[in-house]
Design an enzyme around this catalytic site. Sequence first.
Site, PDB file in Angstrom:
ATOM      1  N   GLY A 185       2.347   2.343  10.643  1.00 36.95           N
ATOM      2  CA  GLY A 185       3.279   3.449  10.487  1.00 36.95           C
ATOM      3  C   GLY A 185       3.990   3.856  11.758  1.00 36.95           C
ATOM      4  O   GLY A 185       4.636   4.897  11.812  1.00 36.95           O
TER       5      GLY A 185
ATOM      6  N   ASN B 163       0.870  -1.180   0.000  1.00 42.82           N
ATOM      7  CA  ASN B 163       0.000   0.000   0.000  1.00 42.82           C
ATOM      8  C   ASN B 163       0.904   1.226   0.000  1.00 42.82           C
ATOM      9  O   ASN B 163       1.469   1.588   1.026  1.00 42.82           O
ATOM     10  CB  ASN B 163      -0.883  -0.026   1.259  1.00 42.82           C
ATOM     11  CG  ASN B 163      -1.707   1.234   1.411  1.00 42.82           C
ATOM     12  OD1 ASN B 163      -1.828   2.024   0.472  1.00 42.82           O
ATOM     13  ND2 ASN B 163      -2.267   1.426   2.593  1.00 42.82           N
TER      14      ASN B 163
ATOM     15  N   GLU C 187      -6.910   4.664   7.789  1.00 39.93           N
ATOM     16  CA  GLU C 187      -6.652   6.076   7.472  1.00 39.93           C
ATOM     17  C   GLU C 187      -7.854   6.698   6.766  1.00 39.93           C
ATOM     18  O   GLU C 187      -8.160   7.872   6.952  1.00 39.93           O
ATOM     19  CB  GLU C 187      -5.374   6.195   6.635  1.00 39.93           C
ATOM     20  CG  GLU C 187      -4.140   5.960   7.517  1.00 39.93           C
ATOM     21  CD  GLU C 187      -2.910   5.470   6.784  1.00 39.93           C
ATOM     22  OE1 GLU C 187      -2.882   5.500   5.546  1.00 39.93           O
ATOM     23  OE2 GLU C 187      -1.967   5.030   7.485  1.00 39.93           O
TER      24      GLU C 187
ATOM     25  N   LYS D  39       0.150   4.240  -0.359  1.00 46.77           N
ATOM     26  CA  LYS D  39      -0.506   5.429   0.203  1.00 46.77           C
ATOM     27  C   LYS D  39      -0.282   6.645  -0.712  1.00 46.77           C
ATOM     28  O   LYS D  39      -0.149   6.478  -1.919  1.00 46.77           O
ATOM     29  CB  LYS D  39      -0.022   5.688   1.636  1.00 46.77           C
ATOM     30  CG  LYS D  39      -0.096   4.433   2.506  1.00 46.77           C
ATOM     31  CD  LYS D  39       0.033   4.747   3.960  1.00 46.77           C
ATOM     32  CE  LYS D  39       0.159   3.448   4.746  1.00 46.77           C
ATOM     33  NZ  LYS D  39       0.022   3.652   6.178  1.00 46.77           N
TER      34      LYS D  39
ATOM     35  N   GLU E 113      -5.479  -4.888  10.600  1.00 50.92           N
ATOM     36  CA  GLU E 113      -4.470  -3.857  10.772  1.00 50.92           C
ATOM     37  C   GLU E 113      -4.713  -3.108  12.078  1.00 50.92           C
ATOM     38  O   GLU E 113      -5.516  -2.158  12.117  1.00 50.92           O
ATOM     39  CB  GLU E 113      -4.530  -2.861   9.607  1.00 50.92           C
ATOM     40  CG  GLU E 113      -4.251  -3.487   8.257  1.00 50.92           C
ATOM     41  CD  GLU E 113      -3.643  -2.478   7.307  1.00 50.92           C
ATOM     42  OE1 GLU E 113      -2.531  -2.733   6.832  1.00 50.92           O
ATOM     43  OE2 GLU E 113      -4.254  -1.428   7.084  1.00 50.92           O
TER      44      GLU E 113
ATOM     45  N   SER F 251       3.354  -2.130  10.357  1.00 53.24           N
ATOM     46  CA  SER F 251       4.806  -2.165  10.569  1.00 53.24           C
ATOM     47  C   SER F 251       5.425  -3.519  10.265  1.00 53.24           C
ATOM     48  O   SER F 251       6.381  -3.939  10.917  1.00 53.24           O
ATOM     49  CB  SER F 251       5.153  -1.705  11.995  1.00 53.24           C
ATOM     50  OG  SER F 251       4.751  -0.353  12.179  1.00 53.24           O
TER      51      SER F 251
ATOM     52  N   HIS G   5      -9.557   1.093   4.854  1.00 52.16           N
ATOM     53  CA  HIS G   5      -8.282   1.299   5.563  1.00 52.16           C
ATOM     54  C   HIS G   5      -8.519   2.279   6.722  1.00 52.16           C
ATOM     55  O   HIS G   5      -9.304   3.224   6.592  1.00 52.16           O
ATOM     56  CB  HIS G   5      -7.243   1.855   4.589  1.00 52.16           C
ATOM     57  CG  HIS G   5      -5.855   1.844   5.151  1.00 52.16           C
ATOM     58  ND1 HIS G   5      -5.433   2.772   6.073  1.00 52.16           N
ATOM     59  CD2 HIS G   5      -4.816   0.996   4.955  1.00 52.16           C
ATOM     60  CE1 HIS G   5      -4.174   2.508   6.407  1.00 52.16           C
ATOM     61  NE2 HIS G   5      -3.777   1.429   5.743  1.00 52.16           N
TER      62      HIS G   5
HETATM   63  C1  PEP Z   1      -0.791   0.159   5.981  1.00 58.52           C
HETATM   64  O1  PEP Z   1      -0.888   1.345   5.750  1.00 58.52           O
HETATM   65  O2  PEP Z   1      -1.653  -0.602   5.533  1.00 58.52           O
HETATM   66  C2  PEP Z   1       0.335  -0.288   6.782  1.00 58.52           C
HETATM   67  C3  PEP Z   1       0.305  -1.478   7.292  1.00 58.52           C
HETATM   68  O3  PEP Z   1       1.361   0.605   6.964  1.00 58.52           O
HETATM   69  P1  PEP Z   1       2.801   0.292   7.642  1.00 58.52           P
HETATM   70  O4  PEP Z   1       3.310  -1.000   7.064  1.00 58.52           O
HETATM   71  O5  PEP Z   1       3.654   1.451   7.268  1.00 58.52           O
HETATM   72  O6  PEP Z   1       2.562   0.171   9.103  1.00 58.52           O
END
Ligand code: PEP
Length: 253
Positions: A175, A11, A101, A13, A169, A215, A99
């Site tokens: 992040g 992803n 976000e 983003k 998630e 992460s 997601h």
């Molecule tokens: C994500 O945005 O779906 C995600 C898992 O981000 P990160 O790997 O940076 O934590």
Amino acid sequence: MSTRRPLIAGNWKMNGLRADGLALAEGVVARRKAERGIPCDVLVCPPFTLIADVARIAAGSDVAVGGQDCHAKVSGAHTGDTAAAMLKDAGCGYAIVGHSERRADHGETDAVVKAKAAAAHQAGLVAIVCVGETLAQRDAGQTMDVNRTQLRGSLPDGANAANTVIAYEPVWAIGTGRVATPEQAQEVHAVIRAELAARLGAAEADAMRILYGGSMKPDNAKALLALPDVDGGLIGGASLKAEDFWAIAKACG
Ligand code: PEP
């Protein structure tokens, strides 16, 4: 032993102008072509502006392309939005919906996510339906309830293992560099699979992929991907470097 083939999904983003994004896509496609035997499906989800170009780069390779969101409606007066059929037309096979976000930045509710997933299905896309608890919810002991409720509310009728992937998630891990422990991840993934079984039946639940996201990095991927109910990763930060993203894919081997 699971028969589910892992999915390693990047992803990107809101990152990447043309030069960087296309170089990243080329890097992922070159690695996939060189190492086709790695036993996972590979997906990249670039920003909307790069989807068509990335799809051209990925054509003929085993790298799939997805959108990071889609609108619930087929077309119409929705300035700035993108319909699922437009993603399909641009070369996508997948759409991420719900997601955290988008839930936070755009106030997307479970009902909205459900409508978006249904729209993705209608357009012939695989919907990656995201769920996950905040740190406050985890600290309050609400993790399982929150994930069950989000899943129930976000999964449309007609969802099955062929047209839907779930991504767990934990919001506190996205992040932040703070990854769920294998025990924490497996515990929630097992609850999600049980919830899927209650809704869709055991066979469909057993076949549906549940990704971990938050992460995931080359140094923690192997332990997470080895878990019985973790069927791949949704990867943000580490998907922005082809080398790191590929190192995660190789952890499936
Ligand atoms: C994500 O945005 O779906 C995600 C898992 O981000 P990160 O790997 O940076 O934590």
